[in-house]
Write a protein that holds these residues in place. Structure first.
Motif, PDB file in Angstrom:
ATOM      1  N   GLY A  11       0.222  -6.126 -13.526  1.00  0.00           N
ATOM      2  CA  GLY A  11       1.399  -5.328 -13.870  1.00  0.00           C
ATOM      3  C   GLY A  11       1.087  -3.839 -13.993  1.00  0.00           C
ATOM      4  O   GLY A  11      -0.047  -3.403 -13.801  1.00  0.00           O
ATOM      5  N   SER A  12       2.130  -3.091 -14.372  1.00  0.00           N
ATOM      6  CA  SER A  12       2.019  -1.628 -14.408  1.00  0.00           C
ATOM      7  C   SER A  12       0.964  -1.152 -15.411  1.00  0.00           C
ATOM      8  O   SER A  12       0.129  -0.296 -15.092  1.00  0.00           O
ATOM      9  CB  SER A  12       3.364  -1.005 -14.775  1.00  0.00           C
ATOM     10  OG  SER A  12       4.270  -1.181 -13.728  1.00  0.00           O
ATOM     11  N   PHE A 135      -2.372  10.458  -0.858  1.00  0.00           N
ATOM     12  CA  PHE A 135      -3.077   9.280  -1.384  1.00  0.00           C
ATOM     13  C   PHE A 135      -3.145   9.274  -2.910  1.00  0.00           C
ATOM     14  O   PHE A 135      -4.026   8.667  -3.500  1.00  0.00           O
ATOM     15  CB  PHE A 135      -4.498   9.180  -0.795  1.00  0.00           C
ATOM     16  CG  PHE A 135      -4.510   8.725   0.635  1.00  0.00           C
ATOM     17  CD1 PHE A 135      -4.780   7.405   0.947  1.00  0.00           C
ATOM     18  CD2 PHE A 135      -4.219   9.599   1.664  1.00  0.00           C
ATOM     19  CE1 PHE A 135      -4.783   6.970   2.266  1.00  0.00           C
ATOM     20  CE2 PHE A 135      -4.217   9.178   2.978  1.00  0.00           C
ATOM     21  CZ  PHE A 135      -4.506   7.866   3.289  1.00  0.00           C
ATOM     22  N   GLY A 136      -2.235   9.989  -3.561  1.00  0.00           N
ATOM     23  CA  GLY A 136      -2.252  10.013  -5.022  1.00  0.00           C
ATOM     24  C   GLY A 136      -1.266   9.014  -5.588  1.00  0.00           C
ATOM     25  O   GLY A 136      -0.113   8.975  -5.174  1.00  0.00           O
ATOM     26  N   ALA A 137      -1.680   8.213  -6.488  1.00  0.00           N
ATOM     27  CA  ALA A 137      -0.830   7.336  -7.289  1.00  0.00           C
ATOM     28  C   ALA A 137      -0.132   6.204  -6.515  1.00  0.00           C
ATOM     29  O   ALA A 137      -0.233   5.040  -6.915  1.00  0.00           O
ATOM     30  CB  ALA A 137       0.219   8.139  -8.067  1.00  0.00           C
ATOM     31  N   VAL A 138       0.555   6.512  -5.420  1.00  0.00           N
ATOM     32  CA  VAL A 138       1.404   5.481  -4.787  1.00  0.00           C
ATOM     33  C   VAL A 138       0.635   4.184  -4.448  1.00  0.00           C
ATOM     34  O   VAL A 138       1.140   3.093  -4.719  1.00  0.00           O
ATOM     35  CB  VAL A 138       2.137   6.053  -3.534  1.00  0.00           C
ATOM     36  CG1 VAL A 138       2.969   4.973  -2.847  1.00  0.00           C
ATOM     37  CG2 VAL A 138       3.023   7.234  -3.937  1.00  0.00           C
ATOM     38  N   PRO A 139      -0.587   4.276  -3.915  1.00  0.00           N
ATOM     39  CA  PRO A 139      -1.279   3.005  -3.611  1.00  0.00           C
ATOM     40  C   PRO A 139      -1.818   2.290  -4.850  1.00  0.00           C
ATOM     41  O   PRO A 139      -2.301   1.174  -4.752  1.00  0.00           O
ATOM     42  CB  PRO A 139      -2.457   3.440  -2.726  1.00  0.00           C
ATOM     43  CG  PRO A 139      -2.237   4.876  -2.400  1.00  0.00           C
ATOM     44  CD  PRO A 139      -1.344   5.440  -3.451  1.00  0.00           C
ATOM     45  N   PHE A 140      -1.738   2.945  -6.001  1.00  0.00           N
ATOM     46  CA  PHE A 140      -2.408   2.399  -7.180  1.00  0.00           C
ATOM     47  C   PHE A 140      -1.449   1.862  -8.245  1.00  0.00           C
ATOM     48  O   PHE A 140      -1.892   1.300  -9.240  1.00  0.00           O
ATOM     49  CB  PHE A 140      -3.313   3.480  -7.801  1.00  0.00           C
ATOM     50  CG  PHE A 140      -4.297   4.026  -6.808  1.00  0.00           C
ATOM     51  CD1 PHE A 140      -5.376   3.250  -6.393  1.00  0.00           C
ATOM     52  CD2 PHE A 140      -4.126   5.280  -6.235  1.00  0.00           C
ATOM     53  CE1 PHE A 140      -6.263   3.718  -5.441  1.00  0.00           C
ATOM     54  CE2 PHE A 140      -5.013   5.759  -5.281  1.00  0.00           C
ATOM     55  CZ  PHE A 140      -6.080   4.987  -4.887  1.00  0.00           C
ATOM     56  N   ALA A 142       1.684  -0.538  -9.760  1.00  0.00           N
ATOM     57  CA  ALA A 142       2.230  -1.888  -9.551  1.00  0.00           C
ATOM     58  C   ALA A 142       3.688  -1.826  -9.108  1.00  0.00           C
ATOM     59  O   ALA A 142       4.185  -2.757  -8.483  1.00  0.00           O
ATOM     60  CB  ALA A 142       2.110  -2.680 -10.850  1.00  0.00           C
ATOM     61  N   ASP A 143       4.367  -0.725  -9.445  1.00  0.00           N
ATOM     62  CA  ASP A 143       5.797  -0.640  -9.161  1.00  0.00           C
ATOM     63  C   ASP A 143       6.119   0.655  -8.392  1.00  0.00           C
ATOM     64  O   ASP A 143       6.736   1.581  -8.938  1.00  0.00           O
ATOM     65  CB  ASP A 143       6.570  -0.675 -10.499  1.00  0.00           C
ATOM     66  CG  ASP A 143       8.067  -0.879 -10.302  1.00  0.00           C
ATOM     67  OD1 ASP A 143       8.520  -0.886  -9.141  1.00  0.00           O
ATOM     68  OD2 ASP A 143       8.773  -1.021 -11.321  1.00  0.00           O
ATOM     69  N   THR A 204     -11.385  -3.075 -13.124  1.00  0.00           N
ATOM     70  CA  THR A 204     -11.958  -1.721 -13.057  1.00  0.00           C
ATOM     71  C   THR A 204     -11.378  -0.926 -11.890  1.00  0.00           C
ATOM     72  O   THR A 204     -11.483   0.296 -11.863  1.00  0.00           O
ATOM     73  CB  THR A 204     -13.486  -1.800 -12.879  1.00  0.00           C
ATOM     74  OG1 THR A 204     -13.758  -2.681 -11.781  1.00  0.00           O
ATOM     75  CG2 THR A 204     -14.154  -2.324 -14.135  1.00  0.00           C
ATOM     76  N   TYR A 205     -10.810  -1.620 -10.916  1.00  0.00           N
ATOM     77  CA  TYR A 205     -10.189  -0.919  -9.774  1.00  0.00           C
ATOM     78  C   TYR A 205      -9.059  -1.800  -9.261  1.00  0.00           C
ATOM     79  O   TYR A 205      -9.242  -2.992  -9.043  1.00  0.00           O
ATOM     80  CB  TYR A 205     -11.215  -0.687  -8.660  1.00  0.00           C
ATOM     81  CG  TYR A 205     -10.637   0.037  -7.463  1.00  0.00           C
ATOM     82  CD1 TYR A 205     -10.615   1.428  -7.412  1.00  0.00           C
ATOM     83  CD2 TYR A 205     -10.099  -0.668  -6.381  1.00  0.00           C
ATOM     84  CE1 TYR A 205     -10.072   2.100  -6.323  1.00  0.00           C
ATOM     85  CE2 TYR A 205      -9.557  -0.002  -5.292  1.00  0.00           C
ATOM     86  CZ  TYR A 205      -9.553   1.380  -5.260  1.00  0.00           C
ATOM     87  OH  TYR A 205      -9.014   2.047  -4.187  1.00  0.00           O
ATOM     88  N   VAL A 206      -7.891  -1.194  -9.081  1.00  0.00           N
ATOM     89  CA  VAL A 206      -6.731  -1.953  -8.598  1.00  0.00           C
ATOM     90  C   VAL A 206      -6.054  -1.152  -7.498  1.00  0.00           C
ATOM     91  O   VAL A 206      -5.777   0.033  -7.664  1.00  0.00           O
ATOM     92  CB  VAL A 206      -5.705  -2.191  -9.742  1.00  0.00           C
ATOM     93  CG1 VAL A 206      -4.494  -2.946  -9.213  1.00  0.00           C
ATOM     94  CG2 VAL A 206      -6.344  -2.962 -10.890  1.00  0.00           C
ATOM     95  N   GLU A 207      -5.815  -1.804  -6.379  1.00  0.00           N
ATOM     96  CA  GLU A 207      -5.058  -1.149  -5.308  1.00  0.00           C
ATOM     97  C   GLU A 207      -3.964  -2.094  -4.841  1.00  0.00           C
ATOM     98  O   GLU A 207      -4.220  -3.265  -4.570  1.00  0.00           O
ATOM     99  CB  GLU A 207      -6.001  -0.790  -4.160  1.00  0.00           C
ATOM    100  CG  GLU A 207      -5.394   0.231  -3.238  1.00  0.00           C
ATOM    101  CD  GLU A 207      -6.402   0.787  -2.222  1.00  0.00           C
ATOM    102  OE1 GLU A 207      -7.582   1.001  -2.587  1.00  0.00           O
ATOM    103  OE2 GLU A 207      -5.985   0.976  -1.072  1.00  0.00           O
ATOM    104  N   HIS A 208      -2.737  -1.570  -4.772  1.00  0.00           N
ATOM    105  CA  HIS A 208      -1.576  -2.410  -4.451  1.00  0.00           C
ATOM    106  C   HIS A 208      -1.163  -2.229  -2.994  1.00  0.00           C
ATOM    107  O   HIS A 208      -1.251  -1.118  -2.455  1.00  0.00           O
ATOM    108  CB  HIS A 208      -0.399  -2.046  -5.360  1.00  0.00           C
ATOM    109  CG  HIS A 208      -0.609  -2.454  -6.785  1.00  0.00           C
ATOM    110  ND1 HIS A 208      -0.177  -3.667  -7.277  1.00  0.00           N
ATOM    111  CD2 HIS A 208      -1.231  -1.828  -7.815  1.00  0.00           C
ATOM    112  CE1 HIS A 208      -0.501  -3.754  -8.562  1.00  0.00           C
ATOM    113  NE2 HIS A 208      -1.142  -2.655  -8.909  1.00  0.00           N
TER     114      HIS A 208
END
Ligand SMILES: C[S@@+](CC[C@H](N)C(=O)[O-])C[C@H]1O[C@@H](n2cnc3c(N)ncnc32)[C@H](O)[C@@H]1O
Length: 265
Positions: A11-12, A135-140, A142-143, A204-208
């Protein structure tokens, strides 16, 4: 610390925590590796080396109020100021913003810097003329649909939102710049995020991931009109490898998608 890798719903809040931890810890290594390519006051959209100076995806800049989402060291914001704009760089990570402050001191160009999460932008309605993100924020997050709605809210009517992300088709390949990265191994339709966890199970690392259709739908649902989706080709003679981006793969399929959208006037 040993590391596990998998696709796990997240989740977020958990994504935000993991990203803050990751980018705080990685800020030094990221800028050691990529700082010379990104520059202190330059606007590079992607590892293919597309520059705003040439691409002009944002349109007129002089006098415009511009929000850079997931700004990292905010080199794009500094370049925008050089073009006569007012720029605000927003990022979740204090570590990345620390590099932004150092670069501002080095150059004498000081964009406003704000530490916040892209899913909840701490600005009033219609506060900006333009918004951008390399490449800032958007790929990382959850929503990402919520980010689209937030950016729509803080833009004035007629404002433009341009953001670069990993091209959705890259999801099906291993994160490898070499031959191994040419083999499709994963479902394009699996929206579960890529998650690395440490030995205690802490992410430790999340990419959506979102498909191309998802990204289009999220923009349209927020109210944006899409003007273009730029898929930069790998330039002749460009031999720099950035993570999974390489000449070998770039010659065959795109690594970046840049969405150019507008809030109707
Ligand atoms: C790949 S870096 C890109 C930084 C910069 N745009 C560049 O081109 O070097 C991703 C950036 O997004 C930021 N970020 C990740 N999740 C975020 C979130 N939820 N809200 C705001 N920024 C976030 C990270 O802290 C990091 O600075």
């Amino acid at each position: 610390m040993s590391q596990r890798v998998g696709r796990t719903p997240m989740g977020s809040l958990e994504s935000q925590r993991a990203s803050r931890r990751w980018w705080d810890a990685d800020a030094g290594a990221y800028h050691d590796e990529h700082g010379d390519f990104l520059g202190d006051a330059d606007f590079v959209w992607c590892p293919e080396g597309v520059r705003e100076l040439d691409a002009r995806l944002l349109g007129d800049l002089a006098g415009r109020r511009i929000l850079e989402v997931g700004c990292g060291a905010a080199s794009c914001s500094r370049w925008l100021i050089g073009q006569g704009a007012y720029a605000v760089g927003l990022d979740l990570s204090a570590g990345m913003l620390g590099h932004a402050r150092q670069a501002s001191i080095r150059t004498g160009v000081h964009p406003a810097l704000v530490q916040a999460d892209a899913e909840s932008l701490p600005f009033g309605d219609a506060a900006f003329d333009l918004a951008c993100s390399a490449f800032g924020a958007v790929p990382f997050v959850a929503d990402p649909a919520r980010v689209m709605r937030e950016v729509f809210r803080v833009l004035r009517p007629g404002g433009r939102w341009v953001f670069a992300v990993t091209h959705p088709m890259r999801w099906i390949f291993l994160d490898d710049p070499g031959e191994r990265g040419l083999v499709a191994t994963h479902s394009y339709f699996d929206r579960r995020p890529y998650v690395e966890t440490d030995s205690s199970g802490v992410p430790t690392y999340v990419e959506h991931h979102r498909t191309l259709g998802d990204r289009v739908r999220e923009l349209v649902a927020a109210g944006f009109v899409i003007r273009d989706i730029v898929e930069p080709e790998w330039p002749e003679g460009h031999d720099r490898i950035w993570g999974q981006w390489s000449p070998l793969r770039g010659r065959i399929f795109p690594g970046t998608a840049i969405f150019v959208s507008e809030k109707p006037a």
